[in-house]
Design a protein around this motif. Structure first.
Motif, mmCIF file in Angstrom:
data_model
loop_
_atom_site.group_PDB
_atom_site.id
_atom_site.type_symbol
_atom_site.label_atom_id
_atom_site.label_comp_id
_atom_site.label_asym_id
_atom_site.label_seq_id
_atom_site.Cartn_x
_atom_site.Cartn_y
_atom_site.Cartn_z
ATOM 1 N N LEU A 1 0.803 -1.217 0.000
ATOM 2 C CA LEU A 1 0.000 0.000 0.000
ATOM 3 C C LEU A 1 0.842 1.276 0.000
ATOM 4 O O LEU A 1 0.414 2.308 -0.501
ATOM 5 N N CYS A 2 2.040 1.212 0.575
ATOM 6 C CA CYS A 2 2.888 2.404 0.718
ATOM 7 C C CYS A 2 3.247 2.978 -0.644
ATOM 8 O O CYS A 2 3.669 2.264 -1.550
ATOM 9 N N GLN A 3 3.071 4.307 -0.781
ATOM 10 C CA GLN A 3 3.396 5.009 -2.022
ATOM 11 C C GLN A 3 4.596 5.942 -1.867
ATOM 12 O O GLN A 3 4.940 6.665 -2.789
ATOM 13 N N GLU B 1 -2.468 6.386 2.298
ATOM 14 C CA GLU B 1 -2.900 5.063 1.851
ATOM 15 C C GLU B 1 -3.327 4.151 2.996
ATOM 16 O O GLU B 1 -3.679 3.000 2.779
ATOM 17 N N ARG B 2 -3.233 4.656 4.223
ATOM 18 C CA ARG B 2 -3.540 3.839 5.412
ATOM 19 C C ARG B 2 -2.682 2.568 5.426
ATOM 20 O O ARG B 2 -3.143 1.482 5.760
ATOM 21 N N ALA B 3 -1.414 2.733 5.071
ATOM 22 C CA ALA B 3 -0.486 1.601 5.001
ATOM 23 C C ALA B 3 0.116 1.245 6.352
ATOM 24 O O ALA B 3 0.732 0.195 6.496
ATOM 25 N N HIS C 1 5.118 8.609 0.358
ATOM 26 C CA HIS C 1 4.887 10.027 0.648
ATOM 27 C C HIS C 1 5.822 10.550 1.735
ATOM 28 O O HIS C 1 6.101 11.737 1.785
ATOM 29 N N TYR D 1 10.585 4.699 0.203
ATOM 30 C CA TYR D 1 9.394 4.189 0.872
ATOM 31 C C TYR D 1 9.645 4.093 2.375
ATOM 32 O O TYR D 1 10.773 3.952 2.831
ATOM 33 N N CYS E 1 -1.159 8.816 7.131
ATOM 34 C CA CYS E 1 -0.749 8.067 5.945
ATOM 35 C C CYS E 1 -1.900 8.075 4.932
ATOM 36 O O CYS E 1 -2.979 7.556 5.219
#
Length: 72
Positions: free
Chosen positions: A9-11, A57-59, A13, A31, A55
């Motif tokens: 999920l991590c993009q 993406e709620r990762a 940011h 990341y 976060c």
């Protein structure tokens, strides 16, 4: 409390390691990466929650242990 990042999920940011540098760091590709084994040291719980709530993406996941045993 423990923290973890879902790498799927991590993009990248960077909010996690900006808001909670004691808990997260940037990997070679930018990341977020959990520092150590993910155990949140005393006094860093607020930073962990702040990073998770910011976060996009709620990762970031938090596993909270209450420390309370069942008393009957």
């Amino acid at each position: 409390m423990n923290v973890h990042i879902d790498s799927g999920l991590c993009q990248g940011h960077g909010r996690c390691y900006t808001l909670a540098p004691a808990l997260f760091e940037e990997d070679d590709e930018g990341y977020g990466h959990v520092v150590g084994d993910g155990a949140v040291p005393p006094g860093e719980e607020r930073a962990a929650r702040l990073a998770a709530s910011n976060c996009p993406e709620r990762a970031i996941g938090l596993d909270e242990e209450t420390g309370r045993g069942d008393v009957t």
